[in-house]
Design a protein around this motif. Sequence first.
Motif, PDB file in Angstrom:
ATOM      1  N   MET A   1     -45.874  21.326 -23.188  1.00 41.21           N
ATOM      2  CA  MET A   1     -46.024  20.597 -21.928  1.00 41.21           C
ATOM      3  C   MET A   1     -45.088  21.190 -20.885  1.00 41.21           C
ATOM      4  N   ASP A   2     -45.637  21.577 -19.719  1.00 40.47           N
ATOM      5  CA  ASP A   2     -44.820  22.127 -18.647  1.00 40.47           C
ATOM      6  C   ASP A   2     -44.023  21.014 -17.954  1.00 40.47           C
ATOM      7  N   ILE A   3     -42.823  21.377 -17.509  1.00 44.59           N
ATOM      8  CA  ILE A   3     -41.971  20.448 -16.776  1.00 44.59           C
ATOM      9  C   ILE A   3     -41.100  21.272 -15.844  1.00 44.59           C
ATOM     10  N   ARG A   4     -40.769  20.723 -14.678  1.00 46.17           N
ATOM     11  CA  ARG A   4     -39.901  21.417 -13.730  1.00 46.17           C
ATOM     12  C   ARG A   4     -38.495  20.823 -13.825  1.00 46.17           C
ATOM     13  N   ILE A   5     -37.520  21.676 -14.080  1.00 41.24           N
ATOM     14  CA  ILE A   5     -36.149  21.246 -14.308  1.00 41.24           C
ATOM     15  C   ILE A   5     -35.231  21.892 -13.278  1.00 41.24           C
ATOM     16  N   SER A   6     -34.348  21.098 -12.693  1.00 38.36           N
ATOM     17  CA  SER A   6     -33.331  21.635 -11.795  1.00 38.36           C
ATOM     18  C   SER A   6     -32.115  22.107 -12.583  1.00 38.36           C
ATOM     19  N   ARG A   7     -31.582  21.222 -13.443  1.00 40.34           N
ATOM     20  CA  ARG A   7     -30.441  21.619 -14.268  1.00 40.34           C
ATOM     21  C   ARG A   7     -30.262  20.651 -15.433  1.00 40.34           C
ATOM     22  N   LEU A   8     -29.552  21.124 -16.436  1.00 39.30           N
ATOM     23  CA  LEU A   8     -29.181  20.333 -17.603  1.00 39.30           C
ATOM     24  C   LEU A   8     -27.671  20.463 -17.760  1.00 39.30           C
ATOM     25  N   HIS A   9     -27.007  19.366 -18.125  1.00 40.37           N
ATOM     26  CA  HIS A   9     -25.557  19.460 -18.276  1.00 40.37           C
ATOM     27  C   HIS A   9     -25.031  18.434 -19.269  1.00 40.37           C
ATOM     28  N   PHE A  10     -23.961  18.815 -19.963  1.00 42.62           N
ATOM     29  CA  PHE A  10     -23.226  17.908 -20.855  1.00 42.62           C
ATOM     30  C   PHE A  10     -21.770  18.365 -20.890  1.00 42.62           C
ATOM     31  N   PRO A  11     -20.810  17.422 -20.802  1.00 42.75           N
ATOM     32  CA  PRO A  11     -21.003  15.979 -20.646  1.00 42.75           C
ATOM     33  C   PRO A  11     -20.991  15.555 -19.179  1.00 42.75           C
ATOM     34  N   VAL A  12     -21.729  14.500 -18.890  1.00 41.14           N
ATOM     35  CA  VAL A  12     -21.674  13.800 -17.611  1.00 41.14           C
ATOM     36  C   VAL A  12     -21.082  12.419 -17.903  1.00 41.14           C
ATOM     37  N   THR A  13     -20.078  12.020 -17.140  1.00 38.43           N
ATOM     38  CA  THR A  13     -19.384  10.762 -17.430  1.00 38.43           C
ATOM     39  C   THR A  13     -19.460   9.757 -16.290  1.00 38.43           C
ATOM     40  N   THR A  14     -20.212  10.070 -15.232  1.00 33.91           N
ATOM     41  CA  THR A  14     -20.221   9.216 -14.038  1.00 33.91           C
ATOM     42  C   THR A  14     -21.579   8.573 -13.762  1.00 33.91           C
ATOM     43  N   LEU A  15     -22.566   8.821 -14.588  1.00 35.98           N
ATOM     44  CA  LEU A  15     -23.914   8.282 -14.367  1.00 35.98           C
ATOM     45  C   LEU A  15     -24.347   7.449 -15.565  1.00 35.98           C
ATOM     46  N   GLY A  16     -23.507   6.477 -15.925  1.00 39.15           N
ATOM     47  CA  GLY A  16     -23.763   5.640 -17.070  1.00 39.15           C
ATOM     48  C   GLY A  16     -22.596   5.681 -18.039  1.00 39.15           C
ATOM     49  N   PRO A  17     -22.627   4.818 -19.056  1.00 35.04           N
ATOM     50  CA  PRO A  17     -21.490   4.717 -19.971  1.00 35.04           C
ATOM     51  C   PRO A  17     -21.400   5.894 -20.932  1.00 35.04           C
ATOM     52  N   GLY A  18     -20.179   6.288 -21.247  1.00 35.07           N
ATOM     53  CA  GLY A  18     -19.948   7.289 -22.280  1.00 35.07           C
ATOM     54  C   GLY A  18     -20.229   8.712 -21.827  1.00 35.07           C
ATOM     55  N   ARG A  19     -20.185   9.624 -22.790  1.00 31.85           N
ATOM     56  CA  ARG A  19     -20.462  11.039 -22.557  1.00 31.85           C
ATOM     57  C   ARG A  19     -21.972  11.250 -22.646  1.00 31.85           C
ATOM     58  N   ARG A  20     -22.566  11.703 -21.533  1.00 34.89           N
ATOM     59  CA  ARG A  20     -24.004  11.691 -21.393  1.00 34.89           C
ATOM     60  C   ARG A  20     -24.552  13.085 -21.132  1.00 34.89           C
ATOM     61  N   ILE A  21     -25.783  13.291 -21.551  1.00 36.84           N
ATOM     62  CA  ILE A  21     -26.540  14.465 -21.133  1.00 36.84           C
ATOM     63  C   ILE A  21     -27.178  14.145 -19.787  1.00 36.84           C
ATOM     64  N   GLY A  22     -27.025  15.045 -18.835  1.00 40.18           N
ATOM     65  CA  GLY A  22     -27.671  14.902 -17.542  1.00 40.18           C
ATOM     66  C   GLY A  22     -28.873  15.829 -17.446  1.00 40.18           C
ATOM     67  N   ILE A  23     -30.018  15.269 -17.100  1.00 43.82           N
ATOM     68  CA  ILE A  23     -31.252  16.033 -16.926  1.00 43.82           C
ATOM     69  C   ILE A  23     -31.742  15.780 -15.505  1.00 43.82           C
ATOM     70  N   TRP A  24     -31.744  16.824 -14.685  1.00 41.73           N
ATOM     71  CA  TRP A  24     -32.221  16.707 -13.305  1.00 41.73           C
ATOM     72  C   TRP A  24     -33.565  17.411 -13.197  1.00 41.73           C
ATOM     73  N   LEU A  25     -34.614  16.653 -12.866  1.00 46.68           N
ATOM     74  CA  LEU A  25     -35.936  17.236 -12.687  1.00 46.68           C
ATOM     75  C   LEU A  25     -36.063  17.803 -11.280  1.00 46.68           C
ATOM     76  N   GLN A  26     -36.942  18.786 -11.135  1.00 47.44           N
ATOM     77  CA  GLN A  26     -37.122  19.481  -9.868  1.00 47.44           C
ATOM     78  C   GLN A  26     -38.378  18.988  -9.170  1.00 47.44           C
ATOM     79  N   GLY A  27     -38.253  18.725  -7.869  1.00 43.45           N
ATOM     80  CA  GLY A  27     -39.395  18.320  -7.063  1.00 43.45           C
ATOM     81  C   GLY A  27     -39.295  16.874  -6.615  1.00 43.45           C
ATOM     82  N   CYS A  28     -39.333  16.664  -5.299  1.00 43.01           N
ATOM     83  CA  CYS A  28     -39.306  15.304  -4.764  1.00 43.01           C
ATOM     84  C   CYS A  28     -39.961  15.294  -3.397  1.00 43.01           C
TER      85      CYS A  28
END
Length: 219
Positions: A1-28
């Motif tokens: 399945m195709d998907i457009r991604i801006s970036r992926l990052h770990f850890p993110v600690t400011t967008l929810g509780p705990g150490r998180r994976i951040g997934i930013w999709l591309q296109g808006c």
Amino acid sequence: MDIRISRLHFPVTTLGPGRRIGIWLQGCSIRCPGCISADTWDANKGQATVEGVMAHLAQWLPAAEGITISGGEPFEQPEALVVLLAALRNTTSADILVYSGKPIEQLAAVLRHATGFIDALISDPFDLDAPHTMPLRGSDNQRLHLLTALGIDRFSVYEPPCKAQEKSLDVMFDPDGSVWFAGIPQRGDFLRLQELLINQGHRVHISADKARTTKAHPS
């Protein structure tokens, strides 16, 4: 399945509780004035596959306490989003938070296909002129929806207003030397940082919306 991604990052600690994976999709196509992620608007970039994304995330998933999906506008790739959510849910017990600039009332069809996949959803467009007192939200018109028992357990703490000193940003460094931020800044934070860096002789490239230059943010 195709998907457009801006970036992926770990850890993110400011967008929810705990150490998180951040997934930013591309296109808006919403393109809220003052958006700090204007670099994610172009829908002709970031070509990837859900399988490739999951392969990349495999290194981080064992340590991740949560996953935050933002953009861009994730719900403008509804089929890919549901496939990604299902893959994540089948792979990890971490909570999943999704951001959308659309009202939840417009997302009903996709949410039916994603039942049980999203623990918390933040909906509605960013409003640069609205107050900014609520945690995890860029403006107070945005709504936090707790969709599962896990969502209630993990995100109920974010329902009351937060104090200014409780807000923070993650600072990220890319291999090409660029610096970017994850989190919800205070109004004018990035402008003050931009001025400070310019005064120190640095060049600052702005990837935020230029509609209101007094609110532009460096990244």
